[in-house]
Design an enzyme around this catalytic site. Structure first.
Site, PDB file in Angstrom:
ATOM      1  N   HIS A   1       0.821  -1.207   0.000  1.00 36.65           N
ATOM      2  CA  HIS A   1       0.000   0.000   0.000  1.00 36.65           C
ATOM      3  C   HIS A   1       0.861   1.267   0.000  1.00 36.65           C
ATOM      4  CE1 HIS A   1      -3.688   2.255   0.894  1.00 36.65           C
ATOM      5  NE2 HIS A   1      -2.917   3.018   1.636  1.00 36.65           N
TER       6      HIS A   1
ATOM      7  N   HIS B   1     -10.221   2.657  -0.055  1.00 37.27           N
ATOM      8  CA  HIS B   1     -10.279   2.153   1.314  1.00 37.27           C
ATOM      9  C   HIS B   1     -11.088   0.866   1.298  1.00 37.27           C
ATOM     10  CE1 HIS B   1      -9.592   3.723   5.614  1.00 37.27           C
ATOM     11  NE2 HIS B   1      -8.460   3.565   4.996  1.00 37.27           N
TER      12      HIS B   1
END
Lengths: 230, 756
Positions: free
Chosen positions: B50, B101
């Site tokens: 990420h 998200h």
């Protein structure tokens, strides 16, 4: 002509309310929650938003803000005060207006172009409307259901203190479809819908509604005209 | 650190923190010793997929390489900062970015979605901008799947709950249902902010002796390892709940933080600023130091804690929300603190900029971190992972939705029924049940929002200058051909922005894919990135930033490649914006563009036949560019009153939506169109050929309008007339009449029936 707009931490529509005041031809004066001084303004708008995060209960913390001391006194003395959405909640919590605003009956936040009928037009905030006039103003709230006991509701109706009522589908479960009320004197008005979002062409509701989507502006021109002629 | 030397060979939990054996080995080489547990924590989160983009970096380079100097002309800050910044004229700049998200929202729908909004808003704030709007592209499993019912209400409420409380208008986005997202919903959030050119701020810590201030919420135990544990691994359906790794949001704290930051910027007391998002303090300290010209010393015990039992490792990894870090000159500390006090925002000096070139972190008198910051923040591992075109793709592409394979409607009655079926289908029905939960009015600058083609907000109240934004992706197209699918997403967002009347200026993307360890997924990813980069080069709009989300799969089944593309455009005056619905009876309706037999991946094939196969519609970016020019000229010169892009569900859907927008009907004839393009009414109504729009043209402007199209050599045909009958209807002459009341009832019923 100076109209104050209070900013609490978490106020959201304060800049919008100030824009409406300016478009109505008055000077918008920013009032800070922590400053116990109204700086000599001629009227006050408590704007929408989530003051203090609406923690505990909507408006319950804001009512204790330093600015509310002189505001309550001035309101009781006849100062024109308009509470919009969260501002309405603050006025109820401050006992300037009766009743309370609770979670919408359908449990979700709602944002829509809301038809209203203006039922009381002798307040400083509604004098530019015709009695029974139908207008369209944006409504956006999660806790906009107006509730009060039967006696209070009857009193409000009997004394003509229902300022605005929802037309068509009741958007949040408000008792007797009440969208806005006033105090007995009429100078303090609480309103769940947002007239400050229907003041400029193309930045509000469908321009085919009412007066070109500008139905909210007269809440502000009412008070300006009233103060000018006073 | 003493301990690290004494117990050099102690077993460390690198695997549990998501590091691979060779990555752990490299950390030891960089440091010349074993890392301390705090260093290990930092490296593990910052080297996660990420944060480090380790699998995607080699491909993402194309975005920079394929940006020409001409494309850079309006680009004030490019890829690599918290968000890109674009010059929109008159001294105004706009910054925008989309982020994912996904995994947190699967685990904890409300908080995952809420903090997704919070995170992207802080990215925009950290550029020095005032956030001015939000868009949220959302993707869910099948509408009737139990997991969709579990996650959707919470995700929608989370996006709304956080955004509404921040006072940001939600002006667009997407709601898409497809079984491929079951157990792996996609929650992307885009934020746009505006500022004056001179207000741009960057994330760097320069000037030895300058103070490092942490401000906003206290640090708690929430979200520890969110990026490494959640965002960078595939879920095992039988594994333990990962709920503690999801952050908890407080939008009120963030709203106050926004106003506080804007006051700090206005007072010019901030040298550098960084938000705390994924990887929390590990990220903020190492990135600020790495971008600066020296080092940084941090006293970790000064960090205000919600939970005093947190260890230094946990403090470094916590992803508690609503925190920012600023670099401030000592002589401006008092002015800084006066502003944070006014907003009742807690601010603490936790460190200072040094000349050592190292990031040193102390905790209770002990040095727990001593590293070169670049090795943490920017020199993470880079993988050129194996790629392999999936063997199944040939068969999928060969399975075209031909007329002998899938039965097509022919009679008026069948076409009418098909249109209604599509209008009520989960992906084409009214989004109002979702979008009515979002405040689109706050700030008073919204000129267009859902269900129009793009969201449009005013930036400058005196001139009306503003921006339009749209996000799009048809992942079914991307599944059939990821290169073309990514370009089709770009083309659609670009077209939507132009349809609203804005000149497309810049691109952000959120690349949602499966596991990079699957060579087939990696091939899809590379194809999609190349497609976007090539497409942007051809259209002359740069990619300014974005986000990569990998490991979007549950078990071995990856989601369809989902490269969500956001395009931002500029308008001199947003009151000239073009809405998607017509209003004036008697105006003529034109179809601009050419229609071919293109049904691969179409809504018709999906809704009516549950079929996915063949090739997606042909990409023609030159046609898109010319079409955009026409649309912008029409908006500027008042030649069209309404325009709507043709995409999912083709002309039939576009007509239906333009009618429903204001409840005004239309009479349409298709004979001429069918003859010109060599198609039948079914294809005219349901093909998804690109580079097409419908436009409603006042009769007084008709000659000018057709001249503009003719001059650019673009096919255009008068196909109808706006018709405000007593009972408005969508009337396709010679085939069927569909009263709008019936159409609306079908269109509006689907989402409330599933979720209300």
């Amino acid at each position: 002509m100076r109209i104050g707009v209070v900013t609490f931490p978490g106020s959201l529509d304060d800049r919008d309310a100030a824009r409406a005041v300016r478009l109505a031809g008055a000077e918008a004066v920013s009032l800070w929650h922590g400053d116990a001084d109204l700086h000599g303004v001629d009227a006050v708008v408590l704007p929408g938003g989530f003051s203090y995060g609406d923690y505990l209960r909507c408006g319950a913390i804001a009512r204790f803000a330093p600015v509310m001391g002189p505001l309550v006194d001035a309101a009781n003395g006849g100062l024109p005060v308009l509470g919009i959405c969260n501002g309405f909640q603050v006025l109820c919590e401050s006992h300037l207006l009766p009743g309370a605003l609770v979670r919408n009956d359908h449990r979700t936040f709602v944002c829509r172009d809301q038809p209203l009928s203006i039922e009381r037009t002798d307040t400083p905030w509604t004098s530019a409307y015709a009695p029974g006039e139908r207008v369209v103003v944006p409504l956006k709230n999660g806790e906009g259901g107006f509730v009060a006991d039967e006696r209070t509701l009857d009193e409000l109706e009997g004394e003509g203190r229902v300022v605005a009522r929802y037309v068509g589908k009741n958007p949040n479960g408000s008792y007797r479809a009440i969208a806005g009320i006033s105090n007995a004197a009429g100078n303090v008005v609480g309103l769940m819908p947002h007239p400050e979002h229907a003041i400029e062409p193309l930045f509000g509701p469908d321009p085919r509604s009412g007066t070109g989507g500008l139905d909210g502006l007269r809440f502000f021109t009412s008070v300006v005209e009233g103060l000018v002629s006073a | 650190m003493q301990q690290a030397l004494v117990t050099a060979d102690i077993e460390q939990p690198w695997a549990a923190l998501g590091l691979k054996p060779d990555e752990y080995q490299r950390i030891r080489e960089i440091l010349g010793r074993r890392p301390t547990s705090s260093e290990l924590a930092m490296y593990s989160v910052m080297w996660s997929e990420h944060c480090s983009y380790k699998s995607s970096k080699v491909h993402l380079r194309q975005f920079g390489e394929k940006t020409t100097d001409a494309m850079r002309e309006k680009l004030m800050v490019g890829i690599g900062e918290n968000a890109g910044v674009v010059d929109i004229g008159d001294g105004w700049a706009v910054t925008f970015k989309v982020e994912s998200h996904n995994h947190p929202s699967y685990v904890e729908p409300y908080q995952g979605a809420a903090t997704g909004v919070g995170g992207i808003v802080r990215d925009i704030m950290s550029m020095g901008a005032r956030p001015i709007a939000i868009l949220d592209p959302l993707r869910f499993g099948a509408i009737d799947h139990p997991d969709t019912r579990r996650v959707l209400p919470g995700i929608v409420a989370g996006v709304g709950g956080y955004g509404n409380c921040l006072g940001l208008p939600n002006i667009g986005g997407e709601v898409v249902f497809d079984p491929c997202y079951q157990g792996n919903p996609l929650v992307n959030a885009l934020c746009v902010g505006s500022m004056r050119h001179e207000d741009i701020h960057l994330a760097n810590a320069t000037g030895a002796g300058n103070l490092v201030i942490l401000f906003g919420a206290k640090t708690g135990g929430d979200g520890i390892g969110g990026v490494s544990v959640l965002a960078s691994e595939t879920f095992e359906s039988t594994g333990p709940s990962k709920r503690p790794a999801v952050q908890v949001g407080d939008p009120f704290a963030e709203k106050v933080l926004i106003e506080c930051c804007l006051d700090l910027f206005a007072a010019k007391v901030v040298e550098g600023i960084q938000d705390l998002g994924g990887a929390g303090l590990s990220c903020a300290t190492s990135e600020l130091a790495s971008n600066g010209d020296g080092g940084m010393h941090v006293w970790l015990d000064r960090v205000p804690l919600r939970d005093i039992t947190l260890s230094p490792e946990e403090i470094l990894m916590s992803e508690s929300q609503e925190r920012m870090m600023a670099v401030v000159r000592p002589d401006q500390l008092d002015a800084f603190m006066a502003i944070t006090d006014r907003w009742a925002v807690e601010a603490t000096v936790v460190g200072e900029v040094t000349t050592t070139g190292r990031l040193v972190i102390e905790w209770r008198g002990e040095t727990v971190v001593d590293v070169p910051p670049r090795t943490v923040a920017h020199d993470g591992p880079v993988y050129d992972r194996p790629m392999q075109r999936p063997a199944t793709l040939d068969a999928l592409q060969a399975d075209a939705p031909t007329s002998d394979r899938l039965a097509r409607p022919t009679t008026g009655e069948q076409l009418r029924a098909t249109l209604l079926q599509l209008a009520g289908s989960p992906n084409l029905c009214s989004r109002a049940w979702v979008t009515d939960q979002y405040d689109r009015y706050v700030m008073g600058n919204t000129a267009l929002s859902m269900p129009d083609d793009a969201g449009v907000v005013r930036v400058d109240e005196t001139t009306g200058r503003g921006v339009a934004i749209s996000t799009d992706c048809n992942s079914r197209f991307a599944a059939l051909d990821p290169y073309a699918g990514a370009q089709l997403a770009l083309a659609e967002a670009y077209r939507n922005v132009a349809t609203a009347g804005a000149t497309p200026l810049a691109v952000t993307d959120c690349l949602n894919f499966g596991s990079p360890e699957d060579p087939g997924v990696m091939w899809q990813f590379a194809q999609a990135v190349t497609g976007i980069a090539d497409g942007c080069l051809q259209l002359g709009v740069p990619v300014t930033g974005g986000n990569v989300s990998l490991y979007n799969q549950t078990g071995t089944t990856a989601i369809y490649p989902t490269p969500v593309v956001g395009v931002l455009g500029v308008m001199d005056d947003v009151t000239r914006r073009t809405p998607s619905g017509w209003r004036e009876a008697g105006q003529v309706v034109y179809l601009v563009g050419t229609t071919r037999d293109e049904l691969g991946g179409s809504s018709w094939a999906d809704v009516v036949h549950g079929h996915l196969g063949g090739l997606p519609p042909r990409v023609d970016l030159e046609a898109e560019r010319v079409l955009a020019e026409i649309l912008v000229a029409c908006s500027r010169d008042g030649m069209v009153d309404a325009a709507h892009d043709l995409s999912d569900g083709g002309l039939a859907t576009a007509l239906a939506e333009s009618c429903l927008r204001y409840g005004v009907g239309v009479r349409v004839w298709l004979d001429e169109l069918c003859e010109r393009d060599g198609i039948d009414p079914f294809l005219a109504l349901f093909s998804e050929s690109t580079a097409r729009v419908i436009a409603s043209v006042p009769r007084s402007e008709e000659v000018r309008f057709t001249d503009v199209c003719t001059a650019r050599g673009v096919a255009h045909l008068r196909i109808g007339v706006v018709d405000e009958a007593a009972e408005p209807a969508l009337d396709v002459q010679g085939l069927f009449t569909l009263p709008l009341a019936e159409l609306r009832a079908t269109h509006d019923a689907t989402l409330p029936a599933a979720f209300a």
